[in-house]
Write a protein that holds these residues in place. Structure first.
Motif, PDB file in Angstrom:
ATOM      1  N   LYS A 106      -3.305  12.677   4.123  1.00  0.00           N
ATOM      2  CA  LYS A 106      -2.579  11.396   3.971  1.00  0.00           C
ATOM      3  C   LYS A 106      -3.164  10.113   4.837  1.00  0.00           C
ATOM      4  O   LYS A 106      -3.097   9.100   4.532  1.00  0.00           O
ATOM      5  CB  LYS A 106      -1.042  11.552   4.028  1.00  0.00           C
ATOM      6  N   SER A 107      -3.285  10.427   6.048  1.00  0.00           N
ATOM      7  CA  SER A 107      -3.768   9.725   7.048  1.00  0.00           C
ATOM      8  C   SER A 107      -5.017   8.783   6.598  1.00  0.00           C
ATOM      9  O   SER A 107      -5.257   7.842   7.047  1.00  0.00           O
ATOM     10  CB  SER A 107      -3.445  10.113   8.565  1.00  0.00           C
ATOM     11  N   MET A 113      -8.631   4.910  -0.575  1.00  0.00           N
ATOM     12  CA  MET A 113      -8.761   4.192  -1.826  1.00  0.00           C
ATOM     13  C   MET A 113      -8.896   2.800  -1.769  1.00  0.00           C
ATOM     14  O   MET A 113      -9.441   2.334  -2.540  1.00  0.00           O
ATOM     15  CB  MET A 113      -7.031   4.432  -1.897  1.00  0.00           C
ATOM     16  N   ASN A 114      -8.456   2.265  -0.564  1.00  0.00           N
ATOM     17  CA  ASN A 114      -8.947   0.925  -0.208  1.00  0.00           C
ATOM     18  C   ASN A 114     -10.334   0.725  -0.268  1.00  0.00           C
ATOM     19  O   ASN A 114     -11.129  -0.242  -1.056  1.00  0.00           O
ATOM     20  CB  ASN A 114      -8.599   0.183   0.883  1.00  0.00           C
ATOM     21  N   THR A 151      -3.335   7.493  -5.073  1.00  0.00           N
ATOM     22  CA  THR A 151      -3.028   8.775  -4.102  1.00  0.00           C
ATOM     23  C   THR A 151      -1.814   9.540  -4.788  1.00  0.00           C
ATOM     24  O   THR A 151      -0.665   8.414  -5.031  1.00  0.00           O
ATOM     25  CB  THR A 151      -2.671   8.094  -2.854  1.00  0.00           C
ATOM     26  N   ARG A 152      -1.704  10.502  -4.779  1.00  0.00           N
ATOM     27  CA  ARG A 152      -0.312  11.153  -5.251  1.00  0.00           C
ATOM     28  C   ARG A 152      -0.106  12.567  -4.581  1.00  0.00           C
ATOM     29  O   ARG A 152      -1.049  13.257  -4.146  1.00  0.00           O
ATOM     30  CB  ARG A 152      -0.396  11.412  -6.853  1.00  0.00           C
ATOM     31  N   GLY A 153       1.083  12.801  -4.399  1.00  0.00           N
ATOM     32  CA  GLY A 153       1.453  13.883  -3.615  1.00  0.00           C
ATOM     33  C   GLY A 153       1.814  15.242  -4.402  1.00  0.00           C
ATOM     34  O   GLY A 153       1.324  15.210  -5.784  1.00  0.00           O
ATOM     35  N   GLN A 168      -1.380  16.468   3.264  1.00  0.00           N
ATOM     36  CA  GLN A 168      -2.321  16.324   2.310  1.00  0.00           C
ATOM     37  C   GLN A 168      -1.820  15.474   1.012  1.00  0.00           C
ATOM     38  O   GLN A 168      -0.446  15.578   0.794  1.00  0.00           O
ATOM     39  CB  GLN A 168      -3.007  17.353   2.015  1.00  0.00           C
ATOM     40  N   THR A 169      -2.672  14.923   0.308  1.00  0.00           N
ATOM     41  CA  THR A 169      -2.419  14.412  -0.928  1.00  0.00           C
ATOM     42  C   THR A 169      -3.674  14.414  -1.800  1.00  0.00           C
ATOM     43  O   THR A 169      -4.865  14.772  -1.334  1.00  0.00           O
ATOM     44  CB  THR A 169      -1.902  12.852  -0.669  1.00  0.00           C
TER      45      THR A 169
END
Length: 193
Positions: A106-107, A113-114, A151-153, A168-169
């Motif tokens: 996730k970090s 993504m950016n 991003t999806r969990g 994580q994602t």
């Protein structure tokens, strides 16, 4: 009394359906201030204070192979190895859908993504000015294709995917070829009420 109640329910159902359709295809269905519904009519002139969406570039239609290459290039530009993720559509199975997915911490997922989105814009993809959440998903269009970067969990994970840890994602790019202008809608005006 039953006939009147039935007409009221039918009117409410029709209004709900048209409202939902107008939200999904605002350029094809408009509801006027007077309650009239316009199907297939040109979009009304926006007020000067309304945000004007960025028009799609006039690029030629893209093939699925070209979109697959766009995805690989954007993933590589973000410093990721496209081979470390997995395609979300089998090659040749559906020429109107493609994608890529990888498990990320996730970090790191937001910065990945950016970077992907920055490269898509560099490649000439037009960002969607409405409805995106900069921290979770962004969408782009070009050549008849729409790309969603997100991003999806765990809660939205595909059923065939492995289990994620709390840190994580999923980082996904989903490509769809849609051409809503091919759907013929006659110009019809309906008045409810």
């Amino acid at each position: 009394m039953n006939a009147l109640l039935k007409r009221v329910w039918i009117g409410l159902a029709a209004a709900l359906i048209v409202s939902l359709a107008a939200a999904v295809m605002p350029d094809r269905i408009q509801v006027g201030d007077d309650g009239r519904i316009h199907l297939g009519a040109p979009a009304p002139t926006p007020s000067p204070s309304a945000a004007v969406p960025t028009p799609e570039s006039t690029s030629p239609p893209l093939t699925r192979d070209a979109v697959d290459e766009v995805i690989r290039t954007a993933v590589s530009a973000a410093g990721l190895d496209p081979a470390q993720g997995r395609p979300t559509g089998a090659a040749g199975a559906d020429s109107n859908r493609t994608g890529w997915m990888a498990v990320r911490e996730k970090s790191a997922a937001q910065s990945d993504m950016n970077a992907i989105c920055t490269d898509l814009e560099r490649q000439g993809w037009t960002p969607n000015p409405n409805g995106d959440r900069a921290d979770a998903s962004r969408s782009y269009q070009r050549g008849g294709w729409y790309l969603l970067v997100s991003t999806r969990g765990k809660t939205q994970a595909p059923s065939t995917a492995s289990t994620l840890t709390d840190s994580q994602t999923y980082l996904t790019l989903t490509g769809l070829r849609l051409n809503l202008s091919d759907i013929p809608l006659p110009e019809i005006t309906v008045r409810i009420g």
